[in-house]
Design a protein around this motif. Structure first.
Motif, PDB file in Angstrom:
ATOM      1  N   ASP A   1       0.809  -1.218   0.000  1.00 51.79           N
ATOM      2  CA  ASP A   1       0.000   0.000   0.000  1.00 51.79           C
ATOM      3  C   ASP A   1       0.844   1.271   0.000  1.00 51.79           C
ATOM      4  OD1 ASP A   1      -2.420  -1.366  -0.010  1.00 51.79           O
ATOM      5  OD2 ASP A   1      -2.351  -1.648   2.162  1.00 51.79           O
TER       6      ASP A   1
ATOM      7  N   ASP B   1       1.845   3.300  -3.452  1.00 47.88           N
ATOM      8  CA  ASP B   1       0.978   4.289  -4.097  1.00 47.88           C
ATOM      9  C   ASP B   1       0.872   5.521  -3.193  1.00 47.88           C
ATOM     10  OD1 ASP B   1      -0.916   5.781  -5.371  1.00 47.88           O
ATOM     11  OD2 ASP B   1      -2.501   4.260  -5.311  1.00 47.88           O
ATOM     12  N   PRO B   2       1.473   6.650  -3.571  1.00 48.87           N
ATOM     13  CA  PRO B   2       1.468   7.831  -2.687  1.00 48.87           C
ATOM     14  C   PRO B   2       0.067   8.304  -2.325  1.00 48.87           C
ATOM     15  CG  PRO B   2       3.049   8.103  -4.475  1.00 48.87           C
ATOM     16  CD  PRO B   2       2.252   6.879  -4.797  1.00 48.87           C
ATOM     17  N   LYS B   3      -0.866   8.259  -3.276  1.00 57.65           N
ATOM     18  CA  LYS B   3      -2.212   8.737  -2.993  1.00 57.65           C
ATOM     19  C   LYS B   3      -2.905   7.856  -1.950  1.00 57.65           C
ATOM     20  CE  LYS B   3      -3.006  10.841  -7.532  1.00 57.65           C
ATOM     21  NZ  LYS B   3      -3.844  10.829  -8.753  1.00 57.65           N
ATOM     22  N   ARG B   4      -2.715   6.556  -2.077  1.00 58.67           N
ATOM     23  CA  ARG B   4      -3.363   5.641  -1.146  1.00 58.67           C
ATOM     24  C   ARG B   4      -2.695   5.659   0.227  1.00 58.67           C
ATOM     25  NH1 ARG B   4      -4.678  -0.770  -2.363  1.00 58.67           N
ATOM     26  NH2 ARG B   4      -6.013  -1.104  -0.554  1.00 58.67           N
TER      27      ARG B   4
ATOM     28  N   ALA C   1      -0.961   8.263   1.571  1.00 55.90           N
ATOM     29  CA  ALA C   1      -0.770   9.588   2.166  1.00 55.90           C
ATOM     30  C   ALA C   1      -1.468   9.730   3.513  1.00 55.90           C
ATOM     31  CB  ALA C   1      -1.267  10.664   1.193  1.00 55.90           C
TER      32      ALA C   1
ATOM     33  N   SER D   1      -7.294  14.790   4.696  1.00 58.26           N
ATOM     34  CA  SER D   1      -8.414  14.525   3.780  1.00 58.26           C
ATOM     35  C   SER D   1      -9.190  15.796   3.458  1.00 58.26           C
ATOM     36  CB  SER D   1      -9.354  13.481   4.386  1.00 58.26           C
ATOM     37  OG  SER D   1      -9.915  13.957   5.599  1.00 58.26           O
TER      38      SER D   1
ATOM     39  N   THR E   1      -6.157  18.354   1.338  1.00 58.81           N
ATOM     40  CA  THR E   1      -5.345  17.835   0.234  1.00 58.81           C
ATOM     41  C   THR E   1      -6.229  17.005  -0.685  1.00 58.81           C
ATOM     42  OG1 THR E   1      -4.712  15.728   1.256  1.00 58.81           O
ATOM     43  CG2 THR E   1      -3.398  17.661   1.841  1.00 58.81           C
ATOM     44  N   ARG E   2      -5.645  16.489  -1.740  1.00 59.97           N
ATOM     45  CA  ARG E   2      -6.390  15.664  -2.680  1.00 59.97           C
ATOM     46  C   ARG E   2      -6.558  14.230  -2.190  1.00 59.97           C
ATOM     47  NH1 ARG E   2      -3.995  17.400  -8.666  1.00 59.97           N
ATOM     48  NH2 ARG E   2      -4.591  19.614  -8.535  1.00 59.97           N
ATOM     49  N   ALA E   3      -5.845  13.882  -1.145  1.00 61.43           N
ATOM     50  CA  ALA E   3      -5.996  12.540  -0.582  1.00 61.43           C
ATOM     51  C   ALA E   3      -7.377  12.402   0.054  1.00 61.43           C
ATOM     52  CB  ALA E   3      -4.911  12.280   0.458  1.00 61.43           C
ATOM     53  N   SER E   4      -7.951  11.214  -0.045  1.00 62.50           N
ATOM     54  CA  SER E   4      -9.289  11.003   0.499  1.00 62.50           C
ATOM     55  C   SER E   4      -9.333   9.695   1.272  1.00 62.50           C
ATOM     56  CB  SER E   4     -10.342  10.977  -0.619  1.00 62.50           C
ATOM     57  OG  SER E   4     -10.049   9.948  -1.542  1.00 62.50           O
TER      58      SER E   4
ATOM     59  N   ASP F   1     -10.725   6.159   2.458  1.00 62.72           N
ATOM     60  CA  ASP F   1     -11.330   5.055   1.720  1.00 62.72           C
ATOM     61  C   ASP F   1     -12.850   5.108   1.828  1.00 62.72           C
ATOM     62  OD1 ASP F   1     -12.350   2.166   1.360  1.00 62.72           O
ATOM     63  OD2 ASP F   1     -10.255   2.007   0.740  1.00 62.72           O
TER      64      ASP F   1
END
Length: 432
Positions: A101, A104-107, A109, A335, A338-341, A343
């Motif tokens: 996991d 993947d930087p987005k997952r 973060a 969350s 930033t663009r990270a969200s 799950d």
């Protein structure tokens, strides 16, 4: 059709039974249970009429003094056996960064940021409480650690219907937490540095790295090199568990391109993790817990004295409140801004429950406590009481909260199944 005995079982009379036991020990619930049993046994013995025998056993010296290895059994457990735990942690860390996991930087973060928040806020609370109470600041890192074995064991017991994303979040957070703890131990808890042994440790570590990169698995080559790297690291003044992590980092995760395609089997890191995890779960961590958790409480008065020490208050508040606030707040901030969200399968109340669960800081917290205050000191005894108390409170609160969430997810699943059944009724009649 006649049955064919797998090649690995031929001529190995006890192998199937040993393999079965190893498979059992890889289960998270079993590792957590063994850890709990060892800690309880140590507490009972240390507070029994035979407590002196426990102290004598823990303080018995073994090993050659000429190699700087004339250590007590307690030190062998903390510096030696726990290196196996950190070796497995190093394997898991590298696997997550290369193929898991964390790749993947987005997952990754949000759980990475949550781990940082879960380290910073408990440390800050500990410092503030001890500044106000006049306590020592040396133990600031004690409430920052999350015990992977205990936390995952608690989650495994109650997570029959919880989203799988919750376990992934916790595992990623705990892995990064371990990495931060390793850095803290190496940087802040290395009292004196001996350069020559440290440089000497590079040689067996480098040879070990070359061999594993060439996919060499011969234990008679790798184990002596690993021991030499560990012994020289210990002699240098750097905590020897750091050697375990570096050895784990050296092992390749991906299969060799020359291995022959997708059916060539797992990478060497997964192979080693498969082999060493049962040893870590059944021997290394429980034995360390047995020799680290044996604190003489001294009845209710002794417990009250220990828990009113600013050191203990800072640890309990850090584990129970600091972890919860730090992880939840950081997760929300990342969350939100930033663009990270988060799950889609997780609700915010699930994150809170996971944050409380991360307050179980047993193994590494006890280790940092010993490094900060010295084994057997009054502060070290209070650290043990506080870590046990804080971890127990966090485990109970998290179990209650996540159990309620488990019931909610079970009810939602049952309702969804009933809806699917009702939707299928007209089709049945149409076919008839």
């Amino acid at each position: 059709m006649p049955s064919v005995t797998p090649p690995r079982l031929l001529g190995r009379g006890s192998w199937p039974e040993a393999q079965r036991i190893a498979d059992i020990l890889r289960r998270e619930t079993i590792g957590g249970a063994l850890l709990l049993v060892a800690a309880v046994a140590a507490l009972v013995w240390a507070n029994s009429p035979w407590s002196d025998a426990y102290g004598r056993l823990r303080d018995t010296h073994l090993g050659p003094a000429s190699l700087h290895l004339d250590l007590t059994i307690g030190h062998w457990a903390a510096d030696g056996l726990l290196a196996i735990f950190f070796f497995v942690a190093g394997l898991e860390l590298k696997r997550e960064f290369v193929a898991g996991d964390l790749r993947d930087p987005k997952r990754a973060a949000i759980p990475i940021a949550a781990a940082v928040g879960g380290v910073a806020v408990p440390a800050l609370l500990y410092v503030l409480i001890n500044l106000a109470g006049g306590g020592p600041l040396d133990g600031w890192a004690i409430p920052t650690a999350t015990d992977i074995a205990f936390a995952l064991a608690v989650l495994a017991v109650i997570s029959s219907h919880l989203p799988s994303a919750l376990r992934t979040f916790l595992l990623t957070l705990a892995v990064v937490d371990d990495l931060i703890a390793i850095i803290i131990i190496a940087v802040f808890y290395t009292s004196s540095l001996q350069v020559l042994p440290l440089l000497g440790a590079i040689v067996p570590l480098a040879v070990f790295t070359v061999l594993v990169q060439r996919r060499v698995r011969s234990w008679w080559l790798l184990l002596p090199l690993a021991f030499a790297a560990w012994a020289l690291t210990h002699a240098s003044g750097v905590h020897a568990t750091v050697a375990g992590v570096l050895l784990g980092f050296a092992v390749p995760v991906l299969r060799s391109e020359k291995a022959g395609g997708p059916d060539a089997g797992p990478g060497l890191a997964e192979h080693f993790e498969h082999r060493f995890r049962p040893i870590s779960a059944a021997i290394a961590v429980p034995v360390f817990a047995f020799f680290a958790a044996g604190v003489t409480v001294g009845g209710l008065d002794g417990l009250a004295t220990a828990l009113t020490d600013p050191v203990a208050v800072g640890i309990v508040v850090g584990l129970v409140v600091g972890k919860t606030v730090g992880i939840t707040l950081t997760t929300y901030m990342v969350s939100r801004f930033t663009r990270a969200s988060l799950d889609e399968g997780l609700a915010w109340i699930d994150v809170v429950g996971l944050a409380v669960l991360a307050g179980i800081g047993f193994t590494v917290s006890l280790l940092i406590g010993e490094l900060a205050f010295g084994v057997g000191s009054e502060s070290d005894e209070h650290v043990k009481v506080a870590v046990l108390t804080g971890s127990l409170i966090a485990a109970i609160l998290a179990a209650v909260l996540l159990r309620l969430r488990n019931r909610t997810y079970r009810r939602l699943k049952e309702e969804e199944e009933r809806d699917d059944d009702r939707d299928g009724i007209p089709d049945v009649y149409e076919q008839s």
